[in-house]
Design a protein around this motif. Sequence first.
Motif, mmCIF file in Angstrom:
data_model
loop_
_atom_site.group_PDB
_atom_site.id
_atom_site.type_symbol
_atom_site.label_atom_id
_atom_site.label_comp_id
_atom_site.label_asym_id
_atom_site.label_seq_id
_atom_site.Cartn_x
_atom_site.Cartn_y
_atom_site.Cartn_z
ATOM 1 N N MET A 27 0.848 -1.193 0.000
ATOM 2 C CA MET A 27 0.000 0.000 0.000
ATOM 3 C C MET A 27 0.881 1.238 0.000
ATOM 4 N N LYS A 28 0.554 2.175 -0.875
ATOM 5 C CA LYS A 28 1.358 3.386 -1.003
ATOM 6 C C LYS A 28 0.847 4.486 -0.077
ATOM 7 N N VAL A 29 1.760 5.378 0.295
ATOM 8 C CA VAL A 29 1.440 6.447 1.245
ATOM 9 C C VAL A 29 1.870 7.798 0.682
ATOM 10 N N LYS A 30 0.965 8.778 0.799
ATOM 11 C CA LYS A 30 1.273 10.166 0.454
ATOM 12 C C LYS A 30 1.178 11.009 1.724
ATOM 13 N N ILE A 31 2.231 11.761 2.003
ATOM 14 C CA ILE A 31 2.217 12.713 3.104
ATOM 15 C C ILE A 31 1.998 14.090 2.496
ATOM 16 N N CYS A 32 0.894 14.724 2.838
ATOM 17 C CA CYS A 32 0.524 15.980 2.191
ATOM 18 C C CYS A 32 0.722 17.167 3.127
ATOM 19 N N GLY A 33 0.885 18.332 2.512
ATOM 20 C CA GLY A 33 1.008 19.558 3.277
ATOM 21 C C GLY A 33 2.361 19.757 3.914
ATOM 22 N N LEU A 34 3.399 19.234 3.273
ATOM 23 C CA LEU A 34 4.745 19.412 3.808
ATOM 24 C C LEU A 34 5.244 20.818 3.512
ATOM 25 N N MET A 35 6.012 21.362 4.460
ATOM 26 C CA MET A 35 6.414 22.766 4.343
ATOM 27 C C MET A 35 7.912 22.993 4.532
ATOM 28 N N ASP A 36 8.672 21.931 4.759
ATOM 29 C CA ASP A 36 10.113 22.104 4.899
ATOM 30 C C ASP A 36 10.847 20.861 4.389
ATOM 31 N N SER A 37 12.073 21.075 3.966
ATOM 32 C CA SER A 37 12.870 20.025 3.340
ATOM 33 C C SER A 37 13.199 18.892 4.294
ATOM 34 N N GLU A 38 13.493 19.236 5.559
ATOM 35 C CA GLU A 38 13.903 18.217 6.519
ATOM 36 C C GLU A 38 12.801 17.190 6.754
ATOM 37 N N THR A 39 11.578 17.670 6.942
ATOM 38 C CA THR A 39 10.459 16.764 7.178
ATOM 39 C C THR A 39 10.164 15.932 5.937
ATOM 40 N N ALA A 40 10.226 16.554 4.773
ATOM 41 C CA ALA A 40 9.972 15.839 3.524
ATOM 42 C C ALA A 40 10.995 14.730 3.315
ATOM 43 N N LEU A 41 12.241 15.021 3.576
ATOM 44 C CA LEU A 41 13.296 14.025 3.397
ATOM 45 C C LEU A 41 13.105 12.867 4.369
ATOM 46 N N LYS A 42 12.771 13.172 5.614
ATOM 47 C CA LYS A 42 12.518 12.116 6.590
ATOM 48 C C LYS A 42 11.329 11.258 6.175
ATOM 49 N N ALA A 43 10.266 11.892 5.684
ATOM 50 C CA ALA A 43 9.092 11.140 5.227
ATOM 51 C C ALA A 43 9.484 10.159 4.134
ATOM 52 N N ALA A 44 10.323 10.611 3.204
ATOM 53 C CA ALA A 44 10.795 9.728 2.134
ATOM 54 C C ALA A 44 11.640 8.591 2.700
ATOM 55 N N GLU A 45 12.498 8.906 3.664
ATOM 56 C CA GLU A 45 13.326 7.872 4.289
ATOM 57 C C GLU A 45 12.465 6.837 5.009
ATOM 58 N N TYR A 46 11.353 7.281 5.575
ATOM 59 C CA TYR A 46 10.458 6.366 6.288
ATOM 60 C C TYR A 46 9.631 5.506 5.336
ATOM 61 N N GLY A 47 9.627 5.868 4.043
ATOM 62 C CA GLY A 47 8.924 5.050 3.064
ATOM 63 C C GLY A 47 7.781 5.713 2.336
ATOM 64 N N ALA A 48 7.627 7.036 2.484
ATOM 65 C CA ALA A 48 6.555 7.724 1.749
ATOM 66 C C ALA A 48 6.779 7.588 0.246
ATOM 67 N N ASP A 49 5.699 7.296 -0.472
ATOM 68 C CA ASP A 49 5.764 7.129 -1.921
ATOM 69 C C ASP A 49 5.480 8.428 -2.655
ATOM 70 N N ALA A 50 4.833 9.365 -1.967
ATOM 71 C CA ALA A 50 4.466 10.647 -2.577
ATOM 72 C C ALA A 50 4.412 11.711 -1.496
ATOM 73 N N ILE A 51 4.726 12.936 -1.887
ATOM 74 C CA ILE A 51 4.542 14.058 -0.969
ATOM 75 C C ILE A 51 3.676 15.099 -1.673
ATOM 76 N N GLY A 52 2.866 15.783 -0.874
ATOM 77 C CA GLY A 52 1.973 16.793 -1.419
ATOM 78 C C GLY A 52 2.394 18.180 -0.987
ATOM 79 N N LEU A 53 2.420 19.090 -1.945
ATOM 80 C CA LEU A 53 2.775 20.486 -1.702
ATOM 81 C C LEU A 53 1.577 21.349 -2.064
ATOM 82 N N VAL A 54 1.132 22.177 -1.134
ATOM 83 C CA VAL A 54 -0.115 22.910 -1.307
ATOM 84 C C VAL A 54 0.164 24.323 -1.823
ATOM 85 N N PHE A 55 -0.454 24.645 -2.972
ATOM 86 C CA PHE A 55 -0.324 25.981 -3.562
ATOM 87 C C PHE A 55 -1.646 26.739 -3.538
ATOM 88 N N ALA A 56 -2.688 26.115 -2.993
ATOM 89 C CA ALA A 56 -3.982 26.773 -2.824
ATOM 90 C C ALA A 56 -4.033 27.426 -1.443
#
Length: 207
Positions: free
Chosen positions: A1-30
């Motif tokens: 099962m794939k996981v997307k972590i959405c609403g990320l706002m900094d590089s450190e958290t995004a990188l950790k999410a990827a290291e933990y196994g996140a398949d996708a990250i969401g960046l909000v422009f709205a």
Amino acid sequence: MKVKICGLMDSETALKAAEYGADAIGLVFAESKRKVTPEKAKDIVSVLPAEVLKIGVFVNETKEEIERIASIAGLTHIQLHGEEPASFCQSLSFPVVKAISFEGNEALSEITQFPTDYILLDGPKGKYRGGNGIVFDWQQVNTSYLEGKKVILAGGLHLENVEEAIQIINPYMVDVSSGVETNGIKDLTKIKAFIEKVKTLPVGGKR
């Protein structure tokens, strides 16, 4: 099962999410408390592995502005969370995730006619179009309408309810934002626990 972590706002958290196994990250422009600038998004995307999907979230934005931001940030996919018509999806030069706030199966049957592989099922509209952390009744969803689509399930998911949600909907991917936050800030402990739990759950394989 794939996981997307959405609403990320900094590089450190995004990188950790990827290291933990996140398949996708969401960046909000709205409009959102998690909105980022194209330049900030570029910084976040730059630290992520190539295989992680970089999905930009937009609401009723112009084609020109979406394409401009996507190019600056280095997005791989566009998530449309407004009233964008099917023709708009076709006009974009990026793969599209079309989001719908689930309010019944009639609208669901219409949205699945969109020319996109991905359909994101979200909870009811709140102050913002997404990221409101509102759960909807998964049992009400007629999953037969979703055949042939890569379904991303969102809307109030967290460590305690994601297993039930997956059992009922059997999505392609689950999408979490507020469910891995503490006091409105992404919590690395919660992100890690959520991803680990989802990755150990059995997948039904209907889609």
